[in-house]
Write an enzyme that holds these catalytic residues in place. Structure first.
Site, PDB file in Angstrom:
ATOM      1  N   CYS A  50       8.094 -27.438  42.576  1.00  0.00           N
ATOM      2  CA  CYS A  50       8.863 -27.346  43.684  1.00  0.00           C
ATOM      3  C   CYS A  50       9.383 -28.554  44.129  1.00  0.00           C
ATOM      4  O   CYS A  50       8.669 -29.590  44.333  1.00  0.00           O
ATOM      5  CB  CYS A  50       8.057 -26.863  44.874  1.00  0.00           C
ATOM      6  SG  CYS A  50       8.770 -26.747  46.608  1.00  0.00           S
ATOM      7  N   CYS A  52      11.230 -30.101  46.695  1.00  0.00           N
ATOM      8  CA  CYS A  52      11.244 -30.930  47.967  1.00  0.00           C
ATOM      9  C   CYS A  52       9.922 -31.310  48.054  1.00  0.00           C
ATOM     10  O   CYS A  52       9.553 -32.272  48.544  1.00  0.00           O
ATOM     11  CB  CYS A  52      11.946 -30.021  49.054  1.00  0.00           C
ATOM     12  SG  CYS A  52      13.444 -29.580  48.760  1.00  0.00           S
TER      13      CYS A  52
END
Length: 141
Positions: A50, A52
Site C-alpha cells: 500500500c 500511502c
C-alpha cells in the site's frame, strides 16, 4: 488467493529487514517469535505494498527504532506471507485485519497496536512518536 511475486515486494521487505527485522514467512515462525519474547518486548510489522500508508509506516518505524528498540523485531508481508500474516492477525485479536500495521508485544501479550487507520494520513514523525512512546512505556525492567 494470489501471492505478490517476491521480486515485486523485495525492496519493501528489504527496507524493514535492513532495520534488523526477522522475516517471519510461516505461521510457525510467528508462533516461535512470540514465544521467544517472554520477558521481552517484540514488534511484528505487517508490511504492505500500500503506497500511502506503508510509504509512511516504514520511515516512521525507522525513526522510532532510532529512538528506542524493542528486544525483537519481526515482519510478515501481507499478500505474500499468507499463512504467517493470518497467524499474526490471529495474535492481534481483538483488532481486525489491517495492513500495514505494527503490533507491540510484551511477555508474549499484545500491548499496543498501530492499525492502518492510525498510520494512513500520518507523517512518519507522528508514527515514530506513537510507536516510540509505546515501546518505552512497555520496556522490560
Amino acid at each position: 488467493m494470489h501471492r505478490y511475486p517476491e521480486m515485486m515486494i523485495a525492496p519493501m521487505r528489504a527496507e524493514i529487514s535492513a532495520m534488523g527485522a526477522e522475516d517471519l514467512k510461516t505461521a510457525e515462525a510467528v508462533d516461535a517469535f512470540i514465544a521467544e519474547s517472554t520477558g521481552k518486548t517484540a514488534i511484528i510489522v505487517v508490511n504492505s505494498v500500500c503506497g500511502c500508508s506503508a510509504g509512511s509506516m516504514r520511515p516512521g518505524l525507522r525513526m522510532a527504532l532510532e529512538k528506542v528498540r524493542p528486544d525483537a523485531l519481526g515482519q510478515v508481508f501481507a499478500g505474500a506471507d499468507l499463512e504467517a500474516t493470518e497467524r499474526a492477525r490471529e495474535r492481534f485479536q481483538p483488532y481486525p485485519p489491517s495492513s500495514p500495521a505494527i503490533a507491540l508485544f510484551r511477555d508474549g501479550e499484545l500491548v499496543f497496536m498501530l492499525e492502518r487507520q492510525h498510520i494512513q494520513g500520518q507523517m512518519p514523525e507522528q508514527i515514530a512518536n506513537s510507536l516510540a512512546q509505546a515501546v518505552e512505556a512497555n520496556a522490560a525492567v
